[in-house]
Design a protein around this motif. Structure first.
Motif, PDB file in Angstrom:
ATOM      1  N   GLU A 117      77.642   1.564  25.954  1.00  0.00           N
ATOM      2  CA  GLU A 117      76.567   1.832  24.996  1.00  0.00           C
ATOM      3  C   GLU A 117      76.175   3.304  24.896  1.00  0.00           C
ATOM      4  O   GLU A 117      75.229   3.658  24.194  1.00  0.00           O
ATOM      5  N   GLU A 118      76.914   4.161  25.585  1.00  0.00           N
ATOM      6  CA  GLU A 118      76.627   5.595  25.467  1.00  0.00           C
ATOM      7  C   GLU A 118      76.811   6.023  24.016  1.00  0.00           C
ATOM      8  O   GLU A 118      77.669   5.471  23.303  1.00  0.00           O
ATOM      9  N   PRO A 119      76.033   6.979  23.523  1.00  0.00           N
ATOM     10  CA  PRO A 119      76.078   7.378  22.103  1.00  0.00           C
ATOM     11  C   PRO A 119      77.476   7.768  21.641  1.00  0.00           C
ATOM     12  O   PRO A 119      78.280   8.314  22.402  1.00  0.00           O
ATOM     13  N   SER A 153      73.810   5.291  18.644  1.00  0.00           N
ATOM     14  CA  SER A 153      73.927   4.375  19.784  1.00  0.00           C
ATOM     15  C   SER A 153      74.430   3.032  19.273  1.00  0.00           C
ATOM     16  O   SER A 153      74.208   2.656  18.121  1.00  0.00           O
ATOM     17  N   SER A 200      74.926  -1.273  20.394  1.00  0.00           N
ATOM     18  CA  SER A 200      74.403  -2.334  21.257  1.00  0.00           C
ATOM     19  C   SER A 200      75.521  -3.310  21.583  1.00  0.00           C
ATOM     20  O   SER A 200      76.334  -3.648  20.717  1.00  0.00           O
TER      21      SER A 200
END
Length: 699
Positions: free
Chosen positions: A381-383, A392, A394
């Motif tokens: 989920e890191e940008p 970002s 999910s």
């Protein structure tokens, strides 16, 4: 007879004509049954023929006497041949040669001929005696041998195969000229076959050579050789030990065929079959297979592992906002991050569009599995930089433990999916371990399932027919029957929404039977009304094929609707090939009825080429994802060409789905795919509208 020729000359010179002829009659009587004899005067006119001459020539004596030997001339020999003969006997010398003569009925016979001049006191020939032996059978054998040798020469010089003869140690005894296309002939004749075989394959060839010596059958072996340009070629060779007496006794005939292109095509197909093309991860089929193998290992070790089913939340919004390419980029980033987060021993697969699955081998219990999954989720989920903006994403995860929750790949995936659905129904972005009884049905799902059951009973379904076309001639070659659900209150519901539910709930069984019966009724209707017969393709799911009585059901419907099996084609989805051993038997029984079987959506990675070679099938349907950009994308063209090539090798027909432009159709024709369907020709149509494209028998 030859040794008596001087004696005959001596007798002729010492007798008058009457005495000589009387003596000859006695001699001719003795030789009549074995030697063909004729006497001519100095001008070549026949004055005597024996019985065997009459038998060979099939003429009566009165037809021959007074004639020249031109009466039996077949026209085979040139004038110079006879000119030389007359020159020889005119000088008083004996002439010896072989003559091809023609009998009265036109048949040909050969004679070995000696012509002996009879000379007067002045040494001038006054008559000629010809002594002939029938050599027709020998000449026929020689001619057959010559023709066989010529045919063999043509074959060895022009065939695609590379034919050689080697001794038991591998030394070349004969090399066909075709080898010059690839190798240096001069080096071959002075070396042995191991010189051209790649070192890594030499032991394999040696083992095959030893096996060929022990069996009367041909032995096949595959190996690589380097050509004159130092390029590798894959060769498929057949080795046959020679046991017949002769020059090559105890040698081995090696017939090699270059299968490099075929192997390259198969590699492309295998890549398609086991890898997701976007992420290079395992696809669903390959993941399930590898998971099965992994579970067998864990079972022997008595250890537990965790399976995680992952979904990228709301990826469709990325596609809508930034385009499909950006969405594909996100998928590839997630795949790369999964590879870095997991060990090399863990399995990772892209199961569908935005869903992945992976194992965590070091998760010995639920608590450890949940902790590790959350750590992986955080990394995923890191940008991500999208269209020059940092965004970002999910991630939702469903988890299951082996062997606590399930013990087979399909059960593990199904239960992990259920846990994932639970997360999604509660807003997404979480991690959930499977719990028995986990609710996964949404209100929409419950509604559709209930209405689906009622609609099957109340007949809310119809069939539409999409034409299949011969791309080269632009003629209709068949149609595909497609089911449509027209609900009186909910409206038209797309197949991709209700077919999965129908399969999961087994409502597909009565629905599938109705579809097949309705298609058969339409086939019978069109034939009765004078339309040219063609095949109607009907889709059949793996759930239907799993039914023990499916073959009997198909036979019953065909009989009741009075339709010949040759006019029905069954299209099988990729899941039909999950259990190859059992499915092979069922599909073969269906084909034994006379129905053709097609593999649908081929190339997406679910149907592997290894399955195609094992399973009985007649047709490949290339998935529309490869056709969509075939006129602009070289990779798509290469993949389609590989599929067409390997289908031809396996003896399968090929049809392309999703043909939407003339350019696509033209490219398919160039690649050897001569059948297609798609909106360029026609969308799916009701039966009455489809009739405008179907020719009648009397047209």
């Amino acid at each position: 007879m030859d040794e008596h020729i001087p004696l005959i000359q001596q007798m002729a010179n010492s007798m008058n004509d009457k005495e000589f002829e009387d003596t000859l009659e006695d001699l001719a009587s003795a030789l009549d049954k074995s030697v063909i004899i004729a006497i001519t005067d100095r001008t070549g006119k026949i004055t005597y023929v024996n019985t065997l001459f009459l038998k060979m020539s099939q003429y009566r004596a009165e037809e021959l006497l007074g004639q020249t030997h031109s009466i039996v001339n077949s026209g085979y020999h040139p004038r110079s041949y006879f000119k030389n003969m007359w020159a020889t006997i005119g000088k008083g010398e004996m002439w010896h040669g072989e003559l091809r003569n023609r009998a009265k009925d036109g048949s040909i016979y050969w004679v070995d001929t000696k012509i002996i001049p009879i000379l007067n006191d002045a040494g001038v020939p006054v008559r000629y005696i010809s002594i002939r032996y029938d050599i027709t059978e020998r000449k026929m054998i020689e001619e057959k041998s010559r023709i066989d040798a010529e045919i063999y020469r043509l074959i060895t010089e022009n065939a695609l195969d590379f034919i050689s003869v080697i001794d038991p140690d591998g030394a070349f005894k004969y090399v066909s000229p075709t080898h010059a296309k690839m190798l240096d002939l001069q080096k071959l004749t002075s070396g042995d076959i191991y010189d051209i075989i790649e070192e890594a394959d030499r032991l394999t060839f040696e083992e095959a050579l030893h096996m060929a010596k022990r069996t009367t059958d041909a032995v096949s072996v595959e190996f690589q050789v380097k050509d004159k340009a130092n390029c590798l070629h894959t060769m498929l060779a057949s080795l046959k030990f020679i046991r017949q007496e002769g020059q090559y006794l105890n040698c081995v005939v090696v017939s090699m065929h270059d299968i490099t292109v075929q192997k390259e095509s198969e590699t492309i197909i295998q890549d398609l079959s086991y890898k997701d093309q976007l992420t290079s991860l395992l696809n669903r089929t390959a993941f399930s297979k590898r998971l099965y193998d992994r579970l067998q290992t864990e079972k022997r070790k008595g250890t537990s592992i965790s399976l995680v089913y992952l979904n990228i939340d709301r990826l469709r919004y990325v596609n809508d906002s930034y385009g499909q390419d950006t969405g594909d980029y996100v998928l590839s980033v997630v795949a790369d991050r999964l590879k870095k987060a997991l060990s090399k021993e863990d399995l990772i697969g892209r199961i569908s569009g935005d869903e992945f699955a992976f194992t965590i081998l070091k998760a010995a219990d639920e608590e450890t599995a949940e902790r590790l999954t959350k750590d992986i989720k955080e990394k995923l989920e890191e940008p991500i930089l999208m269209a020059e903006k940092t965004n970002s994403i999910s991630i939702s995860c469903g988890m299951v433990m082996y062997p606590e929750h399930a013990q087979t790949p399909s059960e593990l995936i199904t239960k992990a999916e259920k846990a994932l659905h639970f997360v999604k129904e509660h807003g997404g972005g979480g991690v959930k371990m499977y719990e028995p009884g986990t609710a996964t049905k949404t209100l929409e799902r419950i509604l559709l399932e209930n209405e689906l059951r009622k609609s099957v009973q109340m007949g809310h379904f119809t069939l539409e027919y999409q034409p299949k076309m011969n791309l080269y001639h632009g003629e209709l070659s068949g149609v595909e029957a497609l089911v449509r659900w027209n609900h009186p209150d909910l409206g038209r519901i797309p197949p991709d929404k209700f077919i999965p539910i129908a399969e999961e709930t087994k409502i597909i069984l009565p629905l599938g039977e109705w579809i097949l019966r309705e298609a058969c009724k339409q086939a019978y209707n069109w034939q009765q009304r004078g339309y040219k017969p063609f095949r109607i393709a009907v889709n059949m799911s793996a759930v239907q094929l799993d039914e023990p009585t499916i073959v009997e059901t198909i036979q019953r419907i065909l009989t009741e609707e009075k339709v010949s099996p040759e006019f029905i084609e069954l299209e099988l989805t990729e899941t039909s090939f999950a259990d190859r051993v059992e499915m092979r038997h069922t599909i073969q029984r269906i084909r034994d009825i006379g129905i053709q079987v097609a593999i649908d959506d081929f190339g997406t990675g679910y149907s592997t080429f290894s399955y195609i070679k094992e399973l009985p099938a007649d047709i490949l349907k290339i998935d529309m994802s490869f056709i969509r950009d075939i006129d602009v994308n070289e990779n798509s063209r290469a993949i389609v060409k590989a599929i067409v090539t390997l289908a031809a090798t396996a003896g399968l027909e090929v049809i392309a789905e999703g043909v939407e432009t003339e350019k696509q159709a033209n490219v398919l024709i160039e690649l050897g795919c001569l059948e297609g369907q798609g909106y360029f020709y026609s969308k799916p149509l009701p039966a009455e509208e489809c009739e405008f494209m179907i020719p009648k028998i009397d047209e």
